[in-house]
Design a protein around this motif. Structure first.
Motif, PDB file in Angstrom:
ATOM      1  N   SER A  97       0.840  -1.198   0.000  1.00  0.00           N
ATOM      2  CA  SER A  97       0.000   0.000   0.000  1.00  0.00           C
ATOM      3  C   SER A  97       0.870   1.241   0.000  1.00  0.00           C
ATOM      4  CB  SER A  97      -0.929   0.006   1.217  1.00  0.00           C
ATOM      5  OG  SER A  97      -1.883   1.060   1.118  1.00  0.00           O
ATOM      6  N   PHE A  98       0.383   2.310  -0.608  1.00  0.00           N
ATOM      7  CA  PHE A  98       1.160   3.540  -0.755  1.00  0.00           C
ATOM      8  C   PHE A  98       1.677   4.056   0.583  1.00  0.00           C
ATOM      9  CE2 PHE A  98       1.480   8.186  -0.900  1.00  0.00           C
ATOM     10  CZ  PHE A  98       2.373   8.353  -1.953  1.00  0.00           C
ATOM     11  N   PHE A 157     -17.366   8.597  -9.735  1.00  0.00           N
ATOM     12  CA  PHE A 157     -16.088   7.980  -9.382  1.00  0.00           C
ATOM     13  C   PHE A 157     -15.863   8.162  -7.885  1.00  0.00           C
ATOM     14  CE2 PHE A 157     -12.061   6.620 -11.574  1.00  0.00           C
ATOM     15  CZ  PHE A 157     -11.344   6.321 -10.430  1.00  0.00           C
ATOM     16  N   VAL A 158     -15.802   7.058  -7.140  1.00  0.00           N
ATOM     17  CA  VAL A 158     -15.500   7.080  -5.711  1.00  0.00           C
ATOM     18  C   VAL A 158     -13.998   6.886  -5.561  1.00  0.00           C
ATOM     19  CG1 VAL A 158     -15.914   6.025  -3.466  1.00  0.00           C
ATOM     20  CG2 VAL A 158     -17.771   6.159  -5.153  1.00  0.00           C
ATOM     21  N   ALA A 159     -13.318   7.884  -4.985  1.00  0.00           N
ATOM     22  CA  ALA A 159     -11.860   7.888  -4.941  1.00  0.00           C
ATOM     23  C   ALA A 159     -11.348   7.858  -3.509  1.00  0.00           C
ATOM     24  CB  ALA A 159     -11.331   9.126  -5.660  1.00  0.00           C
ATOM     25  N   ALA A 160     -10.136   7.333  -3.341  1.00  0.00           N
ATOM     26  CA  ALA A 160      -9.543   7.194  -2.008  1.00  0.00           C
ATOM     27  C   ALA A 160      -8.837   8.476  -1.576  1.00  0.00           C
ATOM     28  CB  ALA A 160      -8.579   6.008  -1.991  1.00  0.00           C
ATOM     29  N   PHE A 161      -7.601   8.665  -2.014  1.00  0.00           N
ATOM     30  CA  PHE A 161      -6.805   9.835  -1.625  1.00  0.00           C
ATOM     31  C   PHE A 161      -6.384  10.612  -2.866  1.00  0.00           C
ATOM     32  CE2 PHE A 161      -6.013   6.704   1.770  1.00  0.00           C
ATOM     33  CZ  PHE A 161      -6.303   7.461   2.903  1.00  0.00           C
ATOM     34  N   PRO A 162      -6.307  11.951  -2.783  1.00  0.00           N
ATOM     35  CA  PRO A 162      -5.929  12.760  -3.952  1.00  0.00           C
ATOM     36  C   PRO A 162      -4.426  12.771  -4.197  1.00  0.00           C
ATOM     37  CG  PRO A 162      -6.431  14.200  -2.099  1.00  0.00           C
ATOM     38  CD  PRO A 162      -6.758  12.793  -1.650  1.00  0.00           C
ATOM     39  N   ILE A 163      -3.899  11.619  -4.577  1.00  0.00           N
ATOM     40  CA  ILE A 163      -2.485  11.475  -4.929  1.00  0.00           C
ATOM     41  C   ILE A 163      -2.412  11.186  -6.425  1.00  0.00           C
ATOM     42  CG2 ILE A 163      -1.819  10.683  -2.611  1.00  0.00           C
ATOM     43  CD1 ILE A 163      -1.824   7.820  -3.674  1.00  0.00           C
ATOM     44  N   PRO A 164      -1.233  11.362  -7.052  1.00  0.00           N
ATOM     45  CA  PRO A 164      -1.145  11.184  -8.509  1.00  0.00           C
ATOM     46  C   PRO A 164      -1.704   9.867  -9.029  1.00  0.00           C
ATOM     47  CG  PRO A 164       0.824  12.270  -7.713  1.00  0.00           C
ATOM     48  CD  PRO A 164       0.025  11.904  -6.483  1.00  0.00           C
ATOM     49  N   TRP A 190     -14.265  12.047  -2.880  1.00  0.00           N
ATOM     50  CA  TRP A 190     -13.111  11.495  -2.165  1.00  0.00           C
ATOM     51  C   TRP A 190     -13.524  11.044  -0.774  1.00  0.00           C
ATOM     52  CZ3 TRP A 190      -8.607  11.059  -4.849  1.00  0.00           C
ATOM     53  CH2 TRP A 190      -8.479  11.818  -6.019  1.00  0.00           C
ATOM     54  N   ILE A 191     -13.137   9.834  -0.395  1.00  0.00           N
ATOM     55  CA  ILE A 191     -13.498   9.340   0.942  1.00  0.00           C
ATOM     56  C   ILE A 191     -12.297   9.280   1.877  1.00  0.00           C
ATOM     57  CG2 ILE A 191     -15.440   8.032  -0.007  1.00  0.00           C
ATOM     58  CD1 ILE A 191     -13.782   5.474   0.524  1.00  0.00           C
ATOM     59  N   ASN A 192     -11.099   9.588   1.362  1.00  0.00           N
ATOM     60  CA  ASN A 192      -9.876   9.621   2.175  1.00  0.00           C
ATOM     61  C   ASN A 192      -9.655   8.330   2.959  1.00  0.00           C
ATOM     62  OD1 ASN A 192      -8.980  12.332   1.491  1.00  0.00           O
ATOM     63  ND2 ASN A 192     -10.802  13.026   2.592  1.00  0.00           N
ATOM     64  N   ALA A 193      -9.837   7.232   2.277  1.00  0.00           N
ATOM     65  CA  ALA A 193      -9.592   5.905   2.861  1.00  0.00           C
ATOM     66  C   ALA A 193      -9.465   4.909   1.721  1.00  0.00           C
ATOM     67  CB  ALA A 193     -10.724   5.488   3.786  1.00  0.00           C
ATOM     68  N   GLN A 210     -27.068  12.243  -7.746  1.00  0.00           N
ATOM     69  CA  GLN A 210     -26.741  13.389  -8.591  1.00  0.00           C
ATOM     70  C   GLN A 210     -26.903  13.094 -10.076  1.00  0.00           C
ATOM     71  OE1 GLN A 210     -22.738  14.233  -7.341  1.00  0.00           O
ATOM     72  NE2 GLN A 210     -23.362  15.306  -5.472  1.00  0.00           N
ATOM     73  N   GLY A 211     -27.323  11.870 -10.397  1.00  0.00           N
ATOM     74  CA  GLY A 211     -27.624  11.542 -11.787  1.00  0.00           C
ATOM     75  C   GLY A 211     -26.702  10.560 -12.455  1.00  0.00           C
ATOM     76  N   ALA A 212     -25.653  10.127 -11.773  1.00  0.00           N
ATOM     77  CA  ALA A 212     -24.743   9.152 -12.380  1.00  0.00           C
ATOM     78  C   ALA A 212     -25.451   7.818 -12.566  1.00  0.00           C
ATOM     79  CB  ALA A 212     -23.509   8.969 -11.510  1.00  0.00           C
ATOM     80  N   ASP A 213     -25.378   7.286 -13.779  1.00  0.00           N
ATOM     81  CA  ASP A 213     -25.983   5.965 -14.016  1.00  0.00           C
ATOM     82  C   ASP A 213     -24.924   4.886 -14.224  1.00  0.00           C
ATOM     83  OD1 ASP A 213     -25.190   6.917 -16.478  1.00  0.00           O
ATOM     84  OD2 ASP A 213     -27.075   6.465 -17.514  1.00  0.00           O
ATOM     85  N   VAL A 214     -23.649   5.280 -14.208  1.00  0.00           N
ATOM     86  CA  VAL A 214     -22.533   4.330 -14.186  1.00  0.00           C
ATOM     87  C   VAL A 214     -21.535   4.847 -13.151  1.00  0.00           C
ATOM     88  CG1 VAL A 214     -20.731   3.137 -15.482  1.00  0.00           C
ATOM     89  CG2 VAL A 214     -22.811   3.903 -16.671  1.00  0.00           C
ATOM     90  N   VAL A 215     -21.154   3.989 -12.213  1.00  0.00           N
ATOM     91  CA  VAL A 215     -20.205   4.396 -11.173  1.00  0.00           C
ATOM     92  C   VAL A 215     -19.012   3.439 -11.157  1.00  0.00           C
ATOM     93  CG1 VAL A 215     -21.884   5.539  -9.687  1.00  0.00           C
ATOM     94  CG2 VAL A 215     -21.485   3.085  -9.418  1.00  0.00           C
ATOM     95  N   THR A 216     -17.883   3.955 -10.707  1.00  0.00           N
ATOM     96  CA  THR A 216     -16.702   3.135 -10.517  1.00  0.00           C
ATOM     97  C   THR A 216     -15.992   3.598  -9.257  1.00  0.00           C
ATOM     98  OG1 THR A 216     -14.746   2.197 -11.618  1.00  0.00           O
ATOM     99  CG2 THR A 216     -15.126   4.565 -11.892  1.00  0.00           C
ATOM    100  N   HIS A 217     -14.856   3.001  -8.941  1.00  0.00           N
ATOM    101  CA  HIS A 217     -14.216   3.312  -7.661  1.00  0.00           C
ATOM    102  C   HIS A 217     -12.729   3.034  -7.708  1.00  0.00           C
ATOM    103  CE1 HIS A 217     -13.947  -1.048  -6.457  1.00  0.00           C
ATOM    104  NE2 HIS A 217     -14.915  -1.126  -7.355  1.00  0.00           N
ATOM    105  N   HIS A 218     -11.999   3.719  -6.847  1.00  0.00           N
ATOM    106  CA  HIS A 218     -10.589   3.438  -6.592  1.00  0.00           C
ATOM    107  C   HIS A 218     -10.454   3.220  -5.094  1.00  0.00           C
ATOM    108  CE1 HIS A 218      -6.414   3.822  -8.343  1.00  0.00           C
ATOM    109  NE2 HIS A 218      -6.144   3.707  -7.050  1.00  0.00           N
ATOM    110  N   THR A 219     -11.148   2.224  -4.615  1.00  0.00           N
ATOM    111  CA  THR A 219     -11.189   1.845  -3.203  1.00  0.00           C
ATOM    112  C   THR A 219     -11.234   0.324  -3.135  1.00  0.00           C
ATOM    113  OG1 THR A 219     -13.611   2.056  -3.241  1.00  0.00           O
ATOM    114  CG2 THR A 219     -12.349   3.951  -2.411  1.00  0.00           C
ATOM    115  N   ASP A 220     -10.908  -0.217  -1.975  1.00  0.00           N
ATOM    116  CA  ASP A 220     -10.723  -1.664  -1.858  1.00  0.00           C
ATOM    117  C   ASP A 220     -11.905  -2.353  -1.187  1.00  0.00           C
ATOM    118  OD1 ASP A 220      -9.718  -4.191  -1.808  1.00  0.00           O
ATOM    119  OD2 ASP A 220      -8.224  -3.823  -0.252  1.00  0.00           O
ATOM    120  N   SER A 221     -13.041  -2.340  -1.853  1.00  0.00           N
ATOM    121  CA  SER A 221     -14.180  -3.135  -1.398  1.00  0.00           C
ATOM    122  C   SER A 221     -15.169  -3.211  -2.548  1.00  0.00           C
ATOM    123  CB  SER A 221     -14.857  -2.528  -0.159  1.00  0.00           C
ATOM    124  OG  SER A 221     -15.737  -1.474  -0.519  1.00  0.00           O
ATOM    125  N   HIS A 222     -16.187  -4.058  -2.399  1.00  0.00           N
ATOM    126  CA  HIS A 222     -17.203  -4.193  -3.439  1.00  0.00           C
ATOM    127  C   HIS A 222     -18.412  -3.322  -3.152  1.00  0.00           C
ATOM    128  CE1 HIS A 222     -18.105  -7.327  -0.357  1.00  0.00           C
ATOM    129  NE2 HIS A 222     -19.321  -6.842  -0.508  1.00  0.00           N
TER     130      HIS A 222
END
Length: 361
Positions: A97-98, A157-164, A190-193, A210-222
């Motif tokens: 992990s980073f 897009f569900v994101a973890a931390f704002p890193i490159p 961003w969920i910062n986890a 908010q209207g998104a009909d397709v979602v993705t993530h950069h987090t470690d769960s389903h």
């Protein structure tokens, strides 16, 4: 502050890639340790790393013995666990992990005869190598699927931390989506986890509200995939195939495969050939790919994505080939050019098509 620190340190980290340690002595058998940031479970980032560990065991047989510790927080706990593995006789330790970067460097100084490999980081030493997937290649393909499937032209897009690393993923996903649908906009929360299923679910639900009909993530769960299925929306998973949780809502996934890399590095330690270096593997190396498509992805879309995949492998297509334009209108790469690895590693801006604001660090 975080991004400024990362950018400042990258120069030293990239320079370190040019030198390597003297190979360690050959061994008849070795002990290999793994440190995981979340529970292994049956899908996700840690699950994929553990699948890689098992593949390495199968490939090397009685020449390797492995040990892992899961659900290790980044910080002081990580340093303690890494030290325990090294002091327990590990010849090679993978820290996955980073946030394990500085703890890995600290422990490595105390155990110069142990080889360490840190995932997604940029700091190296004589006995510390780094490795990372070119996840942006898979993200671009996943974006193409999302851009073709959306009816609202809003993606989440569900994101973890704002890193490159994560910003690259968002931008590649956006560019892939807009390559097939220029009207697409991507909203980010961003969920910062790395691993917080509750926060990830809440973020996904907000994006769908908010209207998104397709979602993705950069987090470690389903959690995001499951939330989309419950709302009859679409999801694109990350790290591993999560179709068991998404059913018909699961369009595909960006997946990582670690088995070949772990086996190769362990074999190098066995043969006394290991040395510190940076490895950044993409689709061509087998470290990144896109999972099987669900029946909800039309044949025409599948064909376009597969063609783009082949072009990435051959080098004909670069997900960040110019023109690359930041959200503020600044041109980052002109037509006929592409962002360099150094520029990708330092990415700290959104491209056009990302509707949200990037958090200030």
């Amino acid at each position: 502050m975080l991004k400024r620190t990362i950018t400042k340190a990258l120069t030293a980290g990239l320079a370190a890639a040019a030198f390597s340690a003297s190979a360690l002595a050959a061994e008849d058998s070795i002990k290999v340790g793994f440190v995981y940031v979340s529970p292994i479970g049956d899908a996700g980032w840690t699950y994929q790393h553990d699948q890689g560990r098992k593949a390495m065991e199968e490939a090397l047989g009685d020449k390797v013995t492995t040990q892992y510790v899961e659900n290790v927080p980044e910080g002081a706990d990580a340093e303690r666990v890494i030290q325990q593995l090294a002091s327990g006789g590990a010849d090679l330790v993978f820290t996955t992990s980073f946030g394990y970067m500085n703890p890995t460097i600290k422990v490595a100084k105390r155990f110069p005869d142990t080889a360490f490999e840190h995932a997604t980081g940029y700091k190296r030493a004589d006995n510390v190598g780094t490795y990372m997937p070119r996840l942006y290649e898979g993200r671009y393909l996943a974006g193409m699927v999302a851009g073709a499937k959306t009816e609202t032209n809003k993606l989440g897009f569900v994101a973890a931390f704002p890193i490159p690393e994560v910003i690259r993923a968002i931008n590649a996903f956006t560019r892939g989506a807009r390559a097939v649908n220029p009207e697409v906009a991507v909203n980010v929360i961003w969920i910062n986890a790395w691993y917080d299923p509750s926060k990830a679910r809440q973020a996904a639900e907000t994006l769908m509200d908010q209207g998104a009909d397709v979602v993705t993530h950069h987090t470690d769960s389903h959690a995001v995939v499951q939330a989309a299925a419950e709302r009859d929306k679409f999801a694109i998973a990350y790290h591993s195939d999560m179709s068991k949780y998404g059913g018909e809502s699961h369009l595909t996934a960006v997946v990582h495969e670690w088995g070949d890399f772990y086996t190769k590095r362990a074999r190098e330690v066995l043969n006394g050939e290991w040395s510190s270096r940076n490895v950044w593997g993409g689709i061509a190396s087998g470290m990144v790919d896109i999972a099987a498509f669900s029946d909800a992805v039309p044949e025409g879309v599948r064909g376009k994505v597969e063609k783009a995949r082949e072009a990435i492998v051959s080098g004909e297509l670069h997900p960040f080939a110019g023109p690359v334009v930041a959200k503020d209108g600044t041109e980052k790469a002109a037509k006929g050019e592409a962002l360099s690895d150094d520029e990708l590693l330092r990415m700290d801006y959104y491209v056009q098509g990302v509707a949200s604001k990037l958090p200030q660090q």
